[in-house]
Design an enzyme around this catalytic site. Structure first.
Site, short mmCIF file in Angstrom:
data_model
loop_
_atom_site.label_atom_id
_atom_site.label_comp_id
_atom_site.label_asym_id
_atom_site.label_seq_id
_atom_site.Cartn_x
_atom_site.Cartn_y
_atom_site.Cartn_z
N GLN A 128 0.82 -1.22 0.00
CA GLN A 128 0.00 0.00 0.00
C GLN A 128 0.85 1.27 0.00
O GLN A 128 0.53 2.25 -0.65
CB GLN A 128 -0.90 0.04 1.24
CG GLN A 128 -2.25 -0.59 1.06
CD GLN A 128 -3.10 -0.44 2.31
OE1 GLN A 128 -3.06 0.57 3.01
NE2 GLN A 128 -3.89 -1.45 2.61
N PRO A 155 -5.36 -6.23 5.18
CA PRO A 155 -5.99 -7.05 4.14
C PRO A 155 -5.17 -8.34 3.95
O PRO A 155 -3.95 -8.30 4.01
CB PRO A 155 -5.89 -6.18 2.88
CG PRO A 155 -5.45 -4.83 3.32
CD PRO A 155 -4.80 -4.98 4.66
N ASP A 321 -10.68 2.93 2.07
CA ASP A 321 -9.50 3.75 2.43
C ASP A 321 -8.33 3.51 1.47
O ASP A 321 -7.52 4.39 1.25
CB ASP A 321 -9.06 3.48 3.88
CG ASP A 321 -8.51 2.08 4.08
OD1 ASP A 321 -7.30 1.96 4.29
OD2 ASP A 321 -9.28 1.11 4.03
N GLN A 322 -8.27 2.30 0.86
CA GLN A 322 -7.15 2.00 -0.04
C GLN A 322 -7.25 2.76 -1.36
O GLN A 322 -6.27 2.89 -2.08
CB GLN A 322 -7.10 0.49 -0.32
CG GLN A 322 -6.82 -0.34 0.93
CD GLN A 322 -6.69 -1.82 0.60
OE1 GLN A 322 -5.77 -2.23 -0.10
NE2 GLN A 322 -7.60 -2.63 1.10
N HIS A 344 -10.41 4.74 9.15
CA HIS A 344 -9.27 4.61 8.23
C HIS A 344 -9.41 5.55 7.04
O HIS A 344 -8.47 6.22 6.63
CB HIS A 344 -9.23 3.18 7.67
CG HIS A 344 -8.24 2.29 8.34
ND1 HIS A 344 -7.05 2.73 8.86
CD2 HIS A 344 -8.25 0.95 8.53
CE1 HIS A 344 -6.37 1.70 9.35
NE2 HIS A 344 -7.08 0.61 9.18
#
EC number: 6.5.1.4
Length: 389
Positions: A128, A155, A321-322, A344
């Protein structure tokens, strides 16, 4: 700002103790919801990645201030060192337990980079932080990431491949991710190779039409000393749970025993993905641990999936959030429909706005169906251009 240095307070929002919320912002009401338990690492990941991309020197104070063990943990430090190496930058205060760092970025370069948490720290969280940076490098990159592939509070690698990858590639880039070895808590030892080529700029995305669920599939796995029966039990319990809500769809959850030469340690878990008629992917996942009944692991994943389907959003609460950093970097307006906005995600938005010219708004989705708790996250991206290409 401290001269030209951006000053970040790592003790706010998710940097405070878990469960502490943040008041609604001026631009749209924001609601909290559970995702991976906030550990304060998000602030470091978003701010150092954007510092690297924008060439902005950074100071982060009060890192993970509200934690029982404040300061940098091994996986946070590894992420920082990887970003430093990606751009030949300078990092001060980079040691375990440090509550303040300063980071001075250099020029992002491609090539091969290795990061090893030496723990079960998540390789997915390393990915990430690195991925947005290497997209704007001068040449292709290969990342060798070592640690936990299926770790708590992050994740699972299966989620990264089955959900994150196909959706994030809608920003108009591609990447390869090859699992060399899986690694589990407590020793880690997993190994993943990621290959990416740089892009000139990112396209905006529009994920607002959920469509109808057309397929449900997944993977229940065991590794090490655990028998395949546990994977079958997890899968069967998950199917029974989903059947109570969704009766007419075939559910295909494969039960897998990881080959001994491709897994380090003992672990188990399950991921279940729902695919929709418009190409949306939403998931629920859960990990086994000692003393936790395998039926419970399957039911937990199924309930998370059903909860994600119930709110009517086009992304699940682990993906929201990613996507924020990519929305902030893209050229043009991105729109994503999600369930209640997680802490997040609020954290990622706050720091993306602080470090780029991107502007986010979060508004309640005006659904015909009042039972749905959906929100539209909209972003006017900064339109980052890769000056290396």
């Amino acid at each position: 700002m401290d001269g030209d240095r951006v000053d970040i307070d790592g003790g706010i929002m998710e940097g405070v103790s878990a469960g502490a919320g943040r008041a609604a912002g001026p631009r749209g009401r924001r609601r909290l919801s559970g995702s991976f338990s906030p550990q304060g690492g998000q602030i470091l990941r978003v701010s150092t990645a954007l510092s690297c991309l924008r060439g902005l020197p950074l100071r982060v104070r009060r890192i993970r201030a509200g934690r029982s063990q404040p300061g940098l943990r091994p996986q946070h430090l590894m992420g920082l060192e990887m970003i430093r190496d990606l751009c030949e930058g300078k990092l001060e205060g980079g040691e375990i337990g440090s509550t303040e760092i300063t980071f001075t970025p250099g020029k992002i370069k491609g090539g091969t980079h290795v990061a090893d948490t030496k723990t079960a720290g998540s390789v997915c969280l390393l990915m990430q932080v690195a991925m947005p940076c290497v997209l704007f490098a001068a040449s292709p990159s290969e990342l060798h990431l070592k640690g936990g592939t299926n770790a708590e509070m992050a994740p699972q690698i299966d989620y990264t491949l089955m959900v994150f990858k196909p959706i994030v590639e809608k920003f108009n880039f591609t990447f390869n991710c090859d699992i060399k070895k899986r690694g589990y808590y407590p020793q880690g030892g997993g190994e993943v190779t990621v290959q990416m080529s740089p892009v000139k700029e990112l396209s905006p995305i529009n994920l607002t039409e959920r469509g109808t669920v057309t397929k449900i599939y997944g993977r229940a796995f065991v590794a090490g000393a655990l028998p395949i029966k546990l994977a079958k039990d997890m899968a069967a319990a998950a199917v029974r749970c989903i059947r109570k809500e969704i009766r007419d769809l075939y559910i295909n959850i494969q039960s897998v025993r990881e080959p001994d030469d491709q897994a380090v340690g003992t672990g188990s878990g399950i991921i279940i993905v729902a695919e929709t008629s418009t190409g949306c992917l939403l998931a629920g996942s859960s990990l086994g641990k000692r003393g936790k009944n395998s039926d419970k692991v399957g039911i937990e994943a199924a309930e998370i999936l059903l909860k994600n389907l119930k709110h009517g959003g086009a992304v699940d609460d682990s993906l929201q959030d990613q996507l924020i950093i990519f929305m902030a970097l893209a050229k043009g307006v991105s729109r994503v429909k999600s369930g209640p906005v997680t802490l997040h995600t609020q954290t990622a938005i706050h720091f993306a706005e602080q470090l780029t010219e991107a502007k986010f708004t979060v508004t309640k989705s005006e659904e015909e169906d009042p039972s749905k708790d959906a929100y539209i996250i909209e972003c006017q991206g900064m339109g980052m251009i890769n000056s290396n290409l």
